[in-house]
Write an enzyme that holds these catalytic residues in place. Sequence first.
Site, PDB file in Angstrom:
ATOM      1  N   ASP A  20      -6.534   3.435  -1.385  1.00 53.16           N
ATOM      2  CA  ASP A  20      -6.316   2.007  -1.159  1.00 53.16           C
ATOM      3  C   ASP A  20      -6.859   1.681   0.235  1.00 53.16           C
ATOM      4  OD1 ASP A  20      -5.240  -0.629  -1.443  1.00 53.16           O
ATOM      5  OD2 ASP A  20      -3.495   0.004  -0.278  1.00 53.16           O
ATOM      6  N   ASP A  22      -5.901  -1.484   2.561  1.00 54.26           N
ATOM      7  CA  ASP A  22      -4.945  -2.013   3.528  1.00 54.26           C
ATOM      8  C   ASP A  22      -3.716  -1.118   3.615  1.00 54.26           C
ATOM      9  OD1 ASP A  22      -6.675  -4.188   3.724  1.00 54.26           O
ATOM     10  OD2 ASP A  22      -5.638  -5.282   2.138  1.00 54.26           O
ATOM     11  N   GLY A  63      -0.454  -5.231  -2.039  1.00 49.72           N
ATOM     12  CA  GLY A  63      -1.104  -4.552  -3.154  1.00 49.72           C
ATOM     13  C   GLY A  63      -1.468  -5.448  -4.326  1.00 49.72           C
ATOM     14  N   ARG A  66      -4.524 -11.588  -4.596  1.00 52.90           N
ATOM     15  CA  ARG A  66      -4.091 -12.661  -3.709  1.00 52.90           C
ATOM     16  C   ARG A  66      -3.362 -13.793  -4.433  1.00 52.90           C
ATOM     17  NH1 ARG A  66      -8.957 -15.522  -1.347  1.00 52.90           N
ATOM     18  NH2 ARG A  66      -9.464 -13.352  -0.838  1.00 52.90           N
ATOM     19  N   SER A 140      -8.053  -6.553  -2.455  1.00 52.28           N
ATOM     20  CA  SER A 140      -8.625  -7.531  -1.540  1.00 52.28           C
ATOM     21  C   SER A 140     -10.038  -7.947  -1.935  1.00 52.28           C
ATOM     22  CB  SER A 140      -8.659  -6.962  -0.123  1.00 52.28           C
ATOM     23  OG  SER A 140      -9.301  -7.845   0.766  1.00 52.28           O
ATOM     24  N   ASN A 142     -11.800  -9.116   0.398  1.00 51.28           N
ATOM     25  CA  ASN A 142     -12.437  -8.929   1.704  1.00 51.28           C
ATOM     26  C   ASN A 142     -12.734  -7.471   1.997  1.00 51.28           C
ATOM     27  OD1 ASN A 142     -12.154 -11.746   2.746  1.00 51.28           O
ATOM     28  ND2 ASN A 142      -9.981 -11.295   2.466  1.00 51.28           N
ATOM     29  N   ASP A 198      -0.088   2.789  -0.211  1.00 55.30           N
ATOM     30  CA  ASP A 198       1.071   2.455   0.629  1.00 55.30           C
ATOM     31  C   ASP A 198       1.963   1.397  -0.007  1.00 55.30           C
ATOM     32  OD1 ASP A 198       0.398  -0.300   2.748  1.00 55.30           O
ATOM     33  OD2 ASP A 198      -0.840   0.314   1.056  1.00 55.30           O
TER      34      ASP A 198
END
Length: 243
Positions: A20, A22, A63, A66, A140, A142, A198
Amino acid sequence: MVDTQQLDQRIAPFRAFLFDLDGVVTPTVTLHMQAWRETFNQYFAGRELEPFGDEEYYELLDGRPRFDGVAAVLASRGIELAAGTPEDDDFFSIWGIGNRKNRVFADLLAGDGIAPYPGTIRLLDALAMLDVQIGLVSSSRNAEAVLAAAGVRDRFTVVVDGLIAAADGLPGKPNPDTYVAAAERLGAAPNESVVFEDAESGVAAGRSGGFGLVVGVDRGAGADALLAAGADLVVADLDELVR
């Protein structure tokens, strides 16, 4: 195969390693949390609603894609909004709120930059010496910008992010589809692959996808929560898996 003695023997037998972004590769959680806080609190202002709390990030946003996260936070306050369109940039639709958050996040990333976790780089360095495949899976949209800002895009053969998921019609975490797609692109079966996550939703995705090992990285969700979601083991930092 190169000698794997430098790796924790629980991860050494696997062919593919899926990270992952972030909270696992980069500490972008702080930027995301700040962007969500600014966006939601602007929306909640004057509506006599509780301000957005950081604990909500882990419970409702971390996770998730958005726009699923926007809907979850609004639902927690009894608010329903139309989905809207991808062009929206206001507070009258889920897309609009999500797009506003993304703009705030992009500004924070451009202004503050981002650096990868040193422990993750240590594990990636060890894996780079082996005959294994390395990919990244992120909800994401991004992800490419974050990887470029952190200087680690070349570490990952395959990236499956929110944009690819939308284009390919892949449901986001906690569904396993994005992780399964990344493993397939690396030429590995899920049971030959390790997932590093996470977020509870990401851990649940790894578990439901039948992955060989799911490693929870506790950056704030809590070890008990990650184990309950399906992690096989939990570490505070990925350098714990390098000897």
